[in-house]
Scaffold this motif. Structure first.
Motif, PDB file in Angstrom:
ATOM      1  N   THR A 188       0.843  -1.192   0.000  1.00 18.84           N
ATOM      2  CA  THR A 188       0.000   0.000   0.000  1.00 18.84           C
ATOM      3  C   THR A 188       0.876   1.239   0.000  1.00 18.84           C
ATOM      4  O   THR A 188       1.818   1.337   0.786  1.00 18.84           O
ATOM      5  N   THR A 189       0.568   2.182  -0.867  1.00 19.57           N
ATOM      6  CA  THR A 189       1.292   3.449  -0.909  1.00 19.57           C
ATOM      7  C   THR A 189       0.374   4.574  -0.456  1.00 19.57           C
ATOM      8  O   THR A 189      -0.729   4.734  -0.971  1.00 19.57           O
ATOM      9  N   LYS A 190       0.840   5.324   0.521  1.00 21.93           N
ATOM     10  CA  LYS A 190       0.098   6.465   1.038  1.00 21.93           C
ATOM     11  C   LYS A 190       0.783   7.753   0.600  1.00 21.93           C
ATOM     12  O   LYS A 190       2.003   7.832   0.564  1.00 21.93           O
ATOM     13  N   VAL A 191      -0.017   8.761   0.282  1.00 25.63           N
ATOM     14  CA  VAL A 191       0.506  10.068  -0.100  1.00 25.63           C
ATOM     15  C   VAL A 191       0.196  11.039   1.016  1.00 25.63           C
ATOM     16  O   VAL A 191      -0.950  11.184   1.428  1.00 25.63           O
ATOM     17  N   HIS A 192       1.228  11.731   1.516  1.00 29.06           N
ATOM     18  CA  HIS A 192       1.073  12.514   2.737  1.00 29.06           C
ATOM     19  C   HIS A 192       1.137  14.024   2.561  1.00 29.06           C
ATOM     20  O   HIS A 192       0.826  14.759   3.484  1.00 29.06           O
ATOM     21  N   THR A 234      -1.708  -6.621  -4.262  1.00 28.46           N
ATOM     22  CA  THR A 234      -1.353  -7.911  -3.683  1.00 28.46           C
ATOM     23  C   THR A 234      -0.647  -8.755  -4.737  1.00 28.46           C
ATOM     24  O   THR A 234      -0.864  -8.596  -5.939  1.00 28.46           O
ATOM     25  N   GLY A 235       0.211  -9.653  -4.262  1.00 33.46           N
ATOM     26  CA  GLY A 235       0.933 -10.479  -5.211  1.00 33.46           C
ATOM     27  C   GLY A 235       1.837 -11.483  -4.534  1.00 33.46           C
ATOM     28  O   GLY A 235       1.677 -11.803  -3.353  1.00 33.46           O
ATOM     29  N   VAL A 236       2.826 -11.953  -5.302  1.00 33.21           N
ATOM     30  CA  VAL A 236       3.734 -13.016  -4.870  1.00 33.21           C
ATOM     31  C   VAL A 236       5.177 -12.584  -5.095  1.00 33.21           C
ATOM     32  O   VAL A 236       5.496 -11.972  -6.117  1.00 33.21           O
ATOM     33  N   MET A 237       6.041 -12.881  -4.132  1.00 30.69           N
ATOM     34  CA  MET A 237       7.467 -12.623  -4.253  1.00 30.69           C
ATOM     35  C   MET A 237       8.235 -13.935  -4.120  1.00 30.69           C
ATOM     36  O   MET A 237       7.913 -14.778  -3.285  1.00 30.69           O
ATOM     37  N   LYS A 238       9.259 -14.095  -4.970  1.00 32.31           N
ATOM     38  CA  LYS A 238      10.157 -15.245  -4.877  1.00 32.31           C
ATOM     39  C   LYS A 238      11.570 -14.729  -5.091  1.00 32.31           C
ATOM     40  O   LYS A 238      11.816 -13.970  -6.031  1.00 32.31           O
ATOM     41  N   PRO A 258      -4.779  -4.986  -7.958  1.00 29.52           N
ATOM     42  CA  PRO A 258      -5.895  -4.926  -8.913  1.00 29.52           C
ATOM     43  C   PRO A 258      -5.441  -4.846 -10.371  1.00 29.52           C
ATOM     44  O   PRO A 258      -6.262  -4.838 -11.275  1.00 29.52           O
ATOM     45  N   VAL A 259      -4.114  -4.739 -10.608  1.00 32.71           N
ATOM     46  CA  VAL A 259      -3.574  -4.771 -11.958  1.00 32.71           C
ATOM     47  C   VAL A 259      -2.512  -5.858 -11.988  1.00 32.71           C
ATOM     48  O   VAL A 259      -2.198  -6.465 -10.956  1.00 32.71           O
ATOM     49  N   ASN A 260      -1.939  -6.107 -13.142  1.00 31.39           N
ATOM     50  CA  ASN A 260      -0.911  -7.141 -13.249  1.00 31.39           C
ATOM     51  C   ASN A 260       0.394  -6.527 -13.739  1.00 31.39           C
ATOM     52  O   ASN A 260       0.402  -5.791 -14.729  1.00 31.39           O
ATOM     53  N   GLN A 261       1.462  -6.807 -13.021  1.00 34.49           N
ATOM     54  CA  GLN A 261       2.806  -6.395 -13.430  1.00 34.49           C
ATOM     55  C   GLN A 261       3.799  -7.352 -12.805  1.00 34.49           C
ATOM     56  O   GLN A 261       3.605  -7.812 -11.677  1.00 34.49           O
ATOM     57  N   THR A 262       4.854  -7.684 -13.547  1.00 34.53           N
ATOM     58  CA  THR A 262       5.850  -8.626 -13.052  1.00 34.53           C
ATOM     59  C   THR A 262       7.245  -8.036 -13.208  1.00 34.53           C
ATOM     60  O   THR A 262       7.569  -7.462 -14.250  1.00 34.53           O
ATOM     61  N   ILE A 263       8.057  -8.167 -12.166  1.00 37.41           N
ATOM     62  CA  ILE A 263       9.458  -7.772 -12.206  1.00 37.41           C
ATOM     63  C   ILE A 263      10.287  -9.030 -11.972  1.00 37.41           C
ATOM     64  O   ILE A 263      10.091  -9.738 -10.983  1.00 37.41           O
ATOM     65  N   ILE A 264      11.197  -9.311 -12.910  1.00 37.77           N
ATOM     66  CA  ILE A 264      11.977 -10.552 -12.856  1.00 37.77           C
ATOM     67  C   ILE A 264      13.452 -10.225 -13.054  1.00 37.77           C
ATOM     68  O   ILE A 264      13.813  -9.432 -13.925  1.00 37.77           O
TER      69      ILE A 264
END
Length: 231
Positions: free
Chosen positions: A59-63, A83-87, A101-107
């Protein structure tokens, strides 16, 4: 998802003391570890960690107004939970997938980082060099010596297993990053904060240490029709 690559963390620990009428309660202030003790304690936490899998909630909050006025931030980035998965597999290999709620992958294979957006049919490819200060997964998967070179490590309370890391590179995307562990090798929380007033909280659950991870997890071949951008 700018926040995945350019985030900073600050961890604020507050203590609430309740003092009854006609009574005085004194709480001892936490004793901070020396920089050498903090580094040794963090190394101990990471020692023996070869592979790690976990679910995450980010979660990112803007202050402040400065962050709100930043045109690179959309309503989707503000106060949104992902939400997602980390390995991860040390050294340098990681897989970070946002599923909702969207899909993005960093590998990362350990040499190259891919950032893949299937909805945009776009993949960004960049060298792993100097990325240790830009992604939480890289911190967990990185070489311990490299981490110590990139960060000044502090431990605000030497009786607690949480650490605030301050990037030594003044041009880093992070101002600070705090990581908390719940048991040996098991990260439970990261909190990142940047100079624009964004704070990103990453909570880990279902953490599994040193379980088997297929080698193919850390390789990426862009699907046909993907626009590949080199950076």
């Amino acid at each position: 998802m700018n926040m995945l690559r350019k985030a900073v963390c600050t961890f604020v620990l507050g203590t609430l003391s309740i003092v009854p009428i006609m009574s005085t309660t004194v709480f001892a202030a936490p004793v901070a570890a020396s920089e050498q003790q903090a580094a040794a304690s963090l190394i101990n936490q990471l020692s023996g960690l070869q592979r790690l899998t976990a679910n995450f909630e980010q979660t990112t909050k803007v202050h402040n107004a400065k962050a709100t006025q930043n045109k690179s931030l959309t309503a989707q980035h503000m106060n949104q939970t992902f939400t997602g998965v980390m390995k991860v597999e040390r050294p340098g290999k990681f897989y970070w997938e946002i599923k909702s709620p969207v899909n993005q992958t960093i590998i990362s294979s350990g040499k190259v980082v891919w950032i893949y957006d299937p909805d945009l049919q776009q993949a960004i490819r960049q060298d792993l060099d100097d990325q240790v200060a830009n992604t939480p997964a890289l911190l967990l998967s990185g070489n311990t010596n490299q981490i110590m070179e990139a960060y000044k490590v502090t431990q605000p309370d030497k009786s607690k297993t949480y650490y605030t890391l301050l990037p030594k590179n003044k041009e880093s995307a992070f101002q600070s990053l705090t990581i908390s562990f719940n048991g040996k090798n098991k990260p439970s929380l990261m909190v990142l904060q940047d100079s624009l007033g964004q704070t990103t909280y990453v909570k880990f659950s279902q953490v599994n240490v040193n379980g088997a991870i297929p080698a193919s997890t850390f390789t990426f071949n862009p699907p046909k029709g993907t626009d590949v951008i080199d950076q």
